[in-house]
Design a protein around this motif. Structure first.
Motif, short mmCIF file in Angstrom:
data_model
loop_
_atom_site.label_atom_id
_atom_site.label_comp_id
_atom_site.label_asym_id
_atom_site.label_seq_id
_atom_site.Cartn_x
_atom_site.Cartn_y
_atom_site.Cartn_z
N GLN A 69 -13.31 -0.64 5.88
CA GLN A 69 -12.57 0.56 5.92
C GLN A 69 -11.09 0.25 6.11
OE1 GLN A 69 -13.47 3.78 5.23
NE2 GLN A 69 -11.38 4.46 5.92
N ASN A 70 -10.82 -0.74 6.74
CA ASN A 70 -9.49 -1.44 6.95
C ASN A 70 -8.96 -1.95 5.60
OD1 ASN A 70 -9.07 -0.91 9.71
ND2 ASN A 70 -8.40 -2.91 10.26
N VAL A 71 -10.00 -2.63 4.93
CA VAL A 71 -9.53 -3.18 3.59
C VAL A 71 -8.92 -2.16 2.65
CG1 VAL A 71 -10.16 -4.58 1.70
CG2 VAL A 71 -10.68 -5.57 3.98
N LYS A 72 -10.05 -1.16 2.65
CA LYS A 72 -9.68 0.00 1.74
C LYS A 72 -8.07 0.74 1.94
CE LYS A 72 -11.45 4.73 0.70
NZ LYS A 72 -12.43 5.55 0.74
N SER A 73 -8.03 0.99 3.46
CA SER A 73 -6.82 1.64 3.85
C SER A 73 -5.45 0.62 3.60
CB SER A 73 -6.97 1.73 5.33
OG SER A 73 -5.55 2.44 5.91
N ASP A 74 -5.75 -0.84 3.65
CA ASP A 74 -4.57 -1.53 3.46
C ASP A 74 -4.52 -1.88 1.96
OD1 ASP A 74 -4.31 -1.99 5.84
OD2 ASP A 74 -5.51 -4.01 6.12
N TRP A 75 -5.41 -1.92 0.94
CA TRP A 75 -5.35 -1.93 -0.31
C TRP A 75 -4.77 -0.80 -1.01
CZ3 TRP A 75 -9.39 -5.15 -3.79
CH2 TRP A 75 -9.39 -6.16 -3.21
N LYS A 76 -4.90 0.40 -0.48
CA LYS A 76 -4.42 1.58 -0.93
C LYS A 76 -2.66 1.60 -0.75
CE LYS A 76 -7.98 4.39 -2.09
NZ LYS A 76 -8.25 4.85 -3.27
N LYS A 77 -2.34 1.00 0.34
CA LYS A 77 -1.00 0.67 0.64
C LYS A 77 -0.57 -0.36 -0.40
CE LYS A 77 -1.63 1.95 5.61
NZ LYS A 77 -1.56 1.46 6.82
N VAL A 78 -1.23 -1.34 -0.42
CA VAL A 78 -0.82 -2.37 -1.23
C VAL A 78 -0.71 -1.95 -2.96
CG1 VAL A 78 -1.39 -4.48 -2.42
CG2 VAL A 78 -1.69 -4.49 0.14
N ALA A 79 -1.36 -0.99 -3.21
CA ALA A 79 -1.73 -0.71 -4.44
C ALA A 79 -0.38 0.09 -4.86
CB ALA A 79 -2.70 0.17 -4.86
N ILE A 80 0.31 1.13 -3.53
CA ILE A 80 1.49 1.79 -3.81
C ILE A 80 2.50 0.82 -4.06
CG2 ILE A 80 3.01 3.52 -2.71
CD1 ILE A 80 0.38 4.73 -1.58
N ILE A 81 2.64 -0.26 -3.07
CA ILE A 81 3.47 -1.10 -3.14
C ILE A 81 3.70 -1.85 -4.78
CG2 ILE A 81 4.34 -3.31 -2.28
CD1 ILE A 81 3.32 -2.35 0.48
N ASN A 82 2.51 -2.00 -5.04
CA ASN A 82 2.44 -2.67 -6.46
C ASN A 82 3.08 -1.91 -7.42
OD1 ASN A 82 1.25 -5.10 -5.50
ND2 ASN A 82 -0.86 -4.50 -5.97
N ILE A 83 2.73 -0.52 -7.43
CA ILE A 83 3.44 0.42 -8.21
C ILE A 83 5.19 0.10 -8.25
CG2 ILE A 83 3.83 2.47 -9.00
CD1 ILE A 83 0.65 3.29 -8.08
N ILE A 84 5.60 0.08 -7.24
CA ILE A 84 7.05 -0.26 -7.05
C ILE A 84 7.42 -1.29 -7.53
CG2 ILE A 84 8.83 -0.13 -5.25
CD1 ILE A 84 7.18 1.65 -3.53
N CYS A 85 6.61 -2.56 -7.36
CA CYS A 85 6.92 -3.85 -7.76
C CYS A 85 6.84 -3.72 -9.11
CB CYS A 85 6.27 -4.97 -7.26
SG CYS A 85 6.28 -5.06 -5.27
N LEU A 86 5.87 -2.90 -9.82
CA LEU A 86 5.74 -3.13 -11.22
C LEU A 86 6.88 -2.45 -11.92
CD1 LEU A 86 2.00 -2.07 -11.88
CD2 LEU A 86 3.19 -4.22 -12.99
N VAL A 87 7.71 -1.34 -11.28
CA VAL A 87 8.76 -0.64 -11.82
C VAL A 87 10.03 -1.77 -11.91
CG1 VAL A 87 10.26 1.15 -11.60
CG2 VAL A 87 7.93 1.68 -11.26
N PHE A 88 10.18 -2.43 -10.78
CA PHE A 88 11.05 -3.19 -10.42
C PHE A 88 10.97 -4.57 -11.57
CE2 PHE A 88 12.67 -7.18 -8.48
CZ PHE A 88 13.90 -6.91 -8.23
N LEU A 89 9.82 -5.01 -11.65
CA LEU A 89 9.49 -6.33 -12.54
C LEU A 89 9.75 -5.84 -14.03
CD1 LEU A 89 6.22 -7.80 -11.27
CD2 LEU A 89 8.77 -9.00 -11.02
N VAL A 90 9.38 -4.45 -14.55
CA VAL A 90 9.82 -4.00 -15.82
C VAL A 90 11.25 -4.18 -16.09
CG1 VAL A 90 9.44 -2.10 -17.40
CG2 VAL A 90 7.70 -2.79 -16.11
#
Length: 270
Positions: A225-246
């Motif tokens: 459950q902690n992993v799920k919560s953390d991965w959801k946050k990481v996924a949102i950060i990844n989207i921001i990183c993806l925009v930056f990397l593009v």
């Protein structure tokens, strides 16, 4: 020098500076005298991340600022692969964390968690003896249950009102289905004296503070459950990183085109 080359050079210089403390932190963990099992788990990824950022930033900086075309091409290739991998990981994170949620209990401030509610991929990871041994060491080293014993919780009603974290709910107390009698937040007795339970976690409970319910399925579920919560946050950060990397990748492509044009302009004619 073209604007795109300057931008690539500045961004990669900043990335290079950032990689130094990351790499230093990983090396410090590797040579720390009293390193715990949990800290050892992180030292290699941190060192790899630091070296990767350092090498890639040097490729981009030298390629853009000194017009070394093959280095800039290699930099763009690595950036492209990184964008693809980050995109795939983000989709994967959303898929594997889509299942699983805590069960609300009437009159209680916390939820209980069941391992079977989570994705099979996550279940397989925590059911691995090797993986769980490391995770359990981290939980024990992190003293996740000790905070409960320090609080002034003298009655069962006070305990029921507590807002426990998923890990505290799954690892620091027995399941409510066990029917154990409350003594303290991490001390429960079996009034019936029976050793046969419908829930296998009940027989795994121990008042030993180094054991508690760390071997229970509910503890694994709390971790997930902690992993799920953390991965959801990481996924949102990844989207921001993806925009930056593009954006960086697009600027890098412009710098690569500038290098080719300049090389062609200065190429001597026969």
């Amino acid at each position: 020098m073209r604007l795109s080359n300057n931008l690539v050079g500045i961004l990669n210089f900043l990335t290079f500076v950032l990689s130094i403390p990351i790499l230093a932190g990983g090396i410090w963990l590797a040579h720390k005298a009293n390193t715990t099992v949990c800290e050892k788990f992180f030292e290699k990824p941190i060192i790899v991340l630091g070296v990767f950022l350092m090498v890639v930033s040097l490729l981009g900086f030298i390629g853009a600022c000194f017009r070394v075309n093959w280095l800039l091409w290699l930099y763009l290739l690595v950036m492209f692969l990184l964008i693809v991998l980050l995109f795939c990981f983000t989709i994967f994170a959303f898929v594997v964390t889509n299942k699983g949620a805590g069960k609300a209990l009437e009159g209680k401030g916390y939820k209980e968690y069941r391992l079977g509610d989570y994705s099979h991929w996550l279940q397989k990871r925590v059911n691995s003896t090797k993986n769980w041994k490391k995770i359990k060491s981290c939980l024990i080293d992190g003293k996740v249950c000790q905070s409960l014993t320090k609080e002034n919780t003298t009655t069962l009603s006070q305990f029921y009102a507590k807002n426990l974290s998923p890990i505290q709910s799954g690892c620091c107390k027995p399941s409510d289905d066990c029917g154990f009698q409350y003594v303290s937040p991490t001390n429960w007795t079996n009034p019936s004296g029976t050793t046969t339970f419908n829930d296998s976690d009940c027989s795994l409970w121990s008042n030993d503070q180094s054991t508690l319910c760390f071997n229970c399925q509910s503890c694994k579920a709390g971790v997930l459950q902690n992993v799920k919560s953390d991965w959801k946050k990481v996924a949102i950060i990844n989207i921001i990183c993806l925009v930056f990397l593009v954006i960086v990748y697009s600027v890098g492509c412009c710098a690569f085109r500038n290098n080719r044009e300049d090389n062609y302009r200065w190429k001597p004619y026969g």
